[in-house]
Design a protein around this motif. Structure first.
Motif, mmCIF file in Angstrom:
data_model
loop_
_atom_site.group_PDB
_atom_site.id
_atom_site.type_symbol
_atom_site.label_atom_id
_atom_site.label_comp_id
_atom_site.label_asym_id
_atom_site.label_seq_id
_atom_site.Cartn_x
_atom_site.Cartn_y
_atom_site.Cartn_z
ATOM 1 N N ALA A 188 0.828 -1.209 0.000
ATOM 2 C CA ALA A 188 0.000 0.000 0.000
ATOM 3 C C ALA A 188 0.860 1.256 0.000
ATOM 4 C CB ALA A 188 -0.934 -0.002 1.213
ATOM 5 N N THR A 189 1.933 1.251 0.773
ATOM 6 C CA THR A 189 2.814 2.413 0.855
ATOM 7 C C THR A 189 3.544 2.636 -0.465
ATOM 8 O OG1 THR A 189 3.119 2.070 3.227
ATOM 9 C CG2 THR A 189 4.735 3.462 2.097
ATOM 10 N N TRP A 190 4.112 1.567 -1.017
ATOM 11 C CA TRP A 190 4.833 1.708 -2.289
ATOM 12 C C TRP A 190 3.916 2.204 -3.397
ATOM 13 C CZ3 TRP A 190 7.342 -3.782 -1.884
ATOM 14 C CH2 TRP A 190 8.337 -3.760 -0.888
ATOM 15 N N ARG A 191 2.740 1.646 -3.489
ATOM 16 C CA ARG A 191 1.826 2.082 -4.554
ATOM 17 C C ARG A 191 1.495 3.575 -4.401
ATOM 18 N NH1 ARG A 191 0.359 -1.872 -7.827
ATOM 19 N NH2 ARG A 191 -0.141 -3.979 -7.104
ATOM 20 N N TRP A 192 1.279 4.010 -3.169
ATOM 21 C CA TRP A 192 0.997 5.430 -2.949
ATOM 22 C C TRP A 192 2.215 6.284 -3.314
ATOM 23 C CZ3 TRP A 192 3.337 8.672 0.752
ATOM 24 C CH2 TRP A 192 2.786 9.958 0.792
ATOM 25 N N ALA B 72 4.756 10.407 5.837
ATOM 26 C CA ALA B 72 4.324 10.430 4.443
ATOM 27 C C ALA B 72 5.066 11.498 3.649
ATOM 28 C CB ALA B 72 2.818 10.657 4.366
ATOM 29 N N GLU B 73 5.257 12.646 4.257
ATOM 30 C CA GLU B 73 5.967 13.734 3.577
ATOM 31 C C GLU B 73 7.400 13.327 3.247
ATOM 32 O OE1 GLU B 73 7.325 18.371 4.366
ATOM 33 O OE2 GLU B 73 5.831 17.429 5.666
ATOM 34 N N ALA C 277 2.687 6.349 -7.161
ATOM 35 C CA ALA C 277 1.612 6.951 -7.968
ATOM 36 C C ALA C 277 1.897 8.415 -8.257
ATOM 37 C CB ALA C 277 0.273 6.802 -7.257
ATOM 38 N N ARG C 278 2.534 9.102 -7.317
ATOM 39 C CA ARG C 278 2.867 10.521 -7.465
ATOM 40 C C ARG C 278 1.643 11.360 -7.837
ATOM 41 N NH1 ARG C 278 6.998 10.280 -4.590
ATOM 42 N NH2 ARG C 278 9.037 10.986 -5.311
ATOM 43 N N ASP C 279 0.522 11.047 -7.225
ATOM 44 C CA ASP C 279 -0.685 11.831 -7.464
ATOM 45 C C ASP C 279 -1.089 12.505 -6.156
ATOM 46 O OD1 ASP C 279 -1.830 9.833 -5.915
ATOM 47 O OD2 ASP C 279 -2.775 8.814 -7.612
ATOM 48 N N GLU C 280 -2.274 13.054 -6.122
ATOM 49 C CA GLU C 280 -2.727 13.794 -4.943
ATOM 50 C C GLU C 280 -3.540 12.937 -3.978
ATOM 51 O OE1 GLU C 280 -1.655 16.833 -4.308
ATOM 52 O OE2 GLU C 280 -0.494 16.646 -6.161
ATOM 53 N N PRO D 253 10.371 4.563 -9.190
ATOM 54 C CA PRO D 253 10.794 3.742 -10.324
ATOM 55 C C PRO D 253 10.522 4.442 -11.659
ATOM 56 C CG PRO D 253 9.537 2.438 -8.737
ATOM 57 C CD PRO D 253 9.384 3.872 -8.326
ATOM 58 N N VAL D 254 11.216 3.997 -12.700
ATOM 59 C CA VAL D 254 10.988 4.589 -14.020
ATOM 60 C C VAL D 254 9.681 4.098 -14.631
ATOM 61 C CG1 VAL D 254 13.432 4.975 -14.461
ATOM 62 C CG2 VAL D 254 12.372 2.841 -15.219
ATOM 63 N N GLN D 255 9.230 2.907 -14.230
ATOM 64 C CA GLN D 255 7.932 2.428 -14.707
ATOM 65 C C GLN D 255 6.837 3.262 -14.048
ATOM 66 O OE1 GLN D 255 7.333 -1.959 -15.177
ATOM 67 N NE2 GLN D 255 9.230 -2.093 -13.989
ATOM 68 N N SER D 256 5.920 3.765 -14.842
ATOM 69 C CA SER D 256 4.833 4.566 -14.300
ATOM 70 C C SER D 256 4.039 3.751 -13.280
ATOM 71 C CB SER D 256 3.904 5.019 -15.432
ATOM 72 O OG SER D 256 2.830 5.766 -14.928
ATOM 73 N N GLY D 257 3.938 4.259 -12.077
ATOM 74 C CA GLY D 257 3.236 3.530 -11.023
ATOM 75 C C GLY D 257 4.065 2.444 -10.374
#
Length: 199
Positions: free
Chosen positions: A124-128, A146-147, A131-134, A155-159
């Motif tokens: 869950a942490t890695w995916r968040w 979290a900050e 994701a680099r979203d809001e 990673p270079v792969q998106s997500g």
């Protein structure tokens, strides 16, 4: 086409992976064990392989993520994914429920009893992070933590790389379907035609 080696050096395994790419193999996979079945550290080994290859896929079979702090593992995974130009697939395992695994967790200073919950928190942490979203951070993270995690390279792969779950049995299958992108069955070859009939 499969090859299984135990006791081979990291250098020998790297040379074998280079040869596998030259021979047309699709991917090479490495295991993870600190003391139960001692072998080269998988992310380090795959980084060496990544630097010597260009096409072959790289995978862990399986990476015992709960042995490592979440942030340090995320940092190493992102670095490996960068070195491999996005060729990484990360199959994750919680560790076999045997005394050798319990001793391995103790040697790493990790909590064996909470290994499955820690695996779920890691994912869950890695995916968040990746994701680099809001979206808000997972509920188990404190705002300050979290900050800080947002500062770690992604990673270079998106997500991030595809996350598979290694395991067998109904609970592992349920976790694979709800948590991960794929499933790495164990054993990797069924012992009977009925073993994976309902999957």
């Amino acid at each position: 086409r499969e090859a299984y080696l135990s006791g081979a050096s990291a250098r020998d395994l790297t040379e074998m992976a280079v040869a596998a790419e030259r021979l047309g193999f699709d991917s090479v996979w490495v295991g993870d064990s600190l003391t139960a079945r001692p072998r080269a550290e998988p992310l380090t080994l795959l980084s060496a392989i990544a630097s010597r290859t260009e096409r072959v896929g790289l995978g862990t079979a399986a990476f015992t993520a709960s042995l490592r702090p979440t942030a340090l593992a995320a940092h190493a995974i992102a670095t490996l994914d960068d070195l491999s130009a996005g060729r990484l697939t990360l199959a994750l395992g919680s560790g076999f429920p045997i005394p050798d695994t319990m001793q391995e967790f103790a040697a790493a200073g990790a909590d064996y009893a909470r290994r499955i919950g820690q695996l779920e928190r890691n994912v869950a942490t890695w995916r968040w992070m990746w994701a680099r979203d809001e979206s808000p951070p997972p509920s188990h993270l404190e705002p300050d933590e979290a900050e800080l995690l947002r500062r770690i390279p992604v990673p270079v792969q998106s997500g991030g790389p595809a996350l598979w779950l290694a395991g067998s049995g109904p609970r592992a299958l349920h976790r694979a379907g709800g948590l991960c992108d794929g499933w790495l069955p164990y054993p990797h070859q069924p012992t009977s035609t009925a073993q994976y009939a309902d999957v």
